[in-house]
Design a protein around this motif. Structure first.
Motif, PDB file in Angstrom:
ATOM      1  N   ARG A   1      62.333  21.012 -28.000  1.00  0.00           N
ATOM      2  CA  ARG A   1      62.223  22.252 -27.222  1.00  0.00           C
ATOM      3  C   ARG A   1      63.226  22.256 -26.074  1.00  0.00           C
ATOM      4  NH1 ARG A   1      56.808  21.086 -27.916  1.00  0.00           N
ATOM      5  NH2 ARG A   1      56.603  20.342 -25.763  1.00  0.00           N
ATOM      6  N   GLY A   2      63.397  21.092 -25.464  1.00  0.00           N
ATOM      7  CA  GLY A   2      64.350  20.994 -24.364  1.00  0.00           C
ATOM      8  C   GLY A   2      65.785  21.245 -24.801  1.00  0.00           C
TER       9      GLY A   2
ATOM     10  N   THR B   1      61.039  20.779 -19.567  1.00  0.00           N
ATOM     11  CA  THR B   1      60.142  21.340 -18.553  1.00  0.00           C
ATOM     12  C   THR B   1      59.458  20.258 -17.734  1.00  0.00           C
ATOM     13  OG1 THR B   1      58.361  21.470 -20.194  1.00  0.00           O
ATOM     14  CG2 THR B   1      59.711  23.440 -19.876  1.00  0.00           C
ATOM     15  N   ASP B   2      59.255  19.074 -18.313  1.00  0.00           N
ATOM     16  CA  ASP B   2      58.598  17.977 -17.597  1.00  0.00           C
ATOM     17  C   ASP B   2      59.155  16.654 -18.117  1.00  0.00           C
ATOM     18  OD1 ASP B   2      56.970  16.311 -16.181  1.00  0.00           O
ATOM     19  OD2 ASP B   2      55.072  17.188 -16.850  1.00  0.00           O
TER      20      ASP B   2
ATOM     21  N   ARG C   1      67.108  22.293 -21.123  1.00  0.00           N
ATOM     22  CA  ARG C   1      66.512  21.322 -20.210  1.00  0.00           C
ATOM     23  C   ARG C   1      65.041  21.138 -20.565  1.00  0.00           C
ATOM     24  NH1 ARG C   1      63.417  22.753 -16.044  1.00  0.00           N
ATOM     25  NH2 ARG C   1      64.152  20.942 -14.862  1.00  0.00           N
TER      26      ARG C   1
ATOM     27  N   ALA D   1      66.234  24.911 -25.077  1.00  0.00           N
ATOM     28  CA  ALA D   1      66.208  25.593 -23.782  1.00  0.00           C
ATOM     29  C   ALA D   1      67.309  25.124 -22.842  1.00  0.00           C
ATOM     30  CB  ALA D   1      64.849  25.376 -23.117  1.00  0.00           C
TER      31      ALA D   1
END
Length: 315
Positions: free
Chosen positions: A103-104, A111-112, A109, A107
């Motif tokens: 997912r990063g 998210t956590d 980056r 996107a």
């Protein structure tokens, strides 16, 4: 791995490559997740858990399977649900982490990032032999632009556990490229540092060819005269010698044994096509069968259309 097992099939994007058991699991997960039947999540989690328990100690196969499942489930709640049900399960934690990385990547980056890193450290403690959590941490370090010292320290953790880990070498190649954090000179130095001591049939054997494809793509992307002359890259002595060696050895039935061998054959078929050595690519298409990888074919547009066009020209 069973090369030639897909001969005659209609070309399709096949992230599982020739891993028939993984392909069956993906189909079951697709079918089950379309159902709203109570207990579907538990069923899917149980299927994934049983599957990843197979072949313990085969970390090359494990990396391939976890990476494919992570991409397939990147927008699903199944990895998180598995961790909630079994928070100390190494496979659950690493799949959840790799899905977050996928997912990063989409996107730009994470998210956590700290949570992903902590989960991977826990996996590393649960099974100190397994390089897989360190592979995920290498991706985190690259996405989050961690200091170079941290990236290389993570890389060293991987190769200490698996000297010729395919995903690790390709990841470092991308990291050292001008498109990410390095330069052409760093890519050349990296390839030179491993070429002479790497077995010719190692899981990371395609790293040198991948570097040439990346340079070819960079030249085409610059447009103008450089794009027109990009094909000449394959006529340089080093590139021509590499293509000659690879085309005579890689398609042999017993040459490769690593899980992602068909991805390497896709890469070689693409490179031979780009070099206008189309007839020489024909045995590669026979070995590949219908299992098409997105990269590098997507550079030409629709990957399936590019693959089929190249296959037609080879015939």
């Amino acid at each position: 791995m069973s090369l030639f097992s897909n001969r005659g099939r209609r070309p399709r994007l096949a992230p599982e490559l020739d891993d028939a058991d993984l392909g069956k699991l993906l189909k079951r997960l697709t079918s089950n997740t379309r159902s709203s039947t109570p207990g579907t999540t538990d069923l899917c989690v149980a299927q994934i858990a049983r599957f990843l328990e197979q072949n313990p100690g085969d970390f090359d196969l494990r990396a391939h399977r976890v990476s494919v499942l992570a991409g397939f489930l990147s927008e699903s709640n199944l990895p998180a649900a598995w961790v909630q049900r079994d928070p100390s399960n190494a496979s659950a934690l690493v799949l959840h982490s790799w899905s977050a990385v996928e997912r990063g990547r989409a996107a730009g980056r994470l998210t956590d990032a700290s949570s992903v890193w902590e989960r991977c450290q826990l996996v590393a403690e649960l099974d100190p032999r397994d390089p897989t959590p360190w592979v995920v941490m290498l991706s985190v370090a690259r996405l989050e632009r961690y200091p170079t010292s941290d990236v290389f320290a993570t890389w060293n953790e991987i190769v200490t556990r698996d000297r010729w880990h395919r995903e690790a070498y390709l990841g470092m190649l991308e990291y050292l490229s001008p498109q990410e954090s390095g330069s052409i000179a760093q890519v050349v130095d990296f390839v030179d540092s491993v070429r002479g001591r790497m077995p010719s049939n190692a899981p990371c054997a395609a790293v040198e060819l991948a570097a040439h494809v990346m340079q070819y793509h960079a030249a085409v992307s610059r447009g103008g005269a450089q794009a027109l002359l990009a094909r000449n890259h394959w006529n340089t002595p080093q590139a021509a010698d590499l293509l000659e060696r690879a085309r005579t050895t890689w398609p042999q039935r017993t040459f490769f044994s690593h899980a992602a061998a068909l991805a390497d054959l896709n890469l070689l078929a693409y490179a031979l096509t780009a070099a206008n050595r189309r007839r020489q690519a024909a045995p590669l298409f026979t070995a590949i069968g219908g299992s098409v990888t997105s990269w590098p074919w997507r550079f030409e547009g629709d990957p399936l259309a590019a693959f089929e066009s190249a296959h037609h020209k080879a015939r």
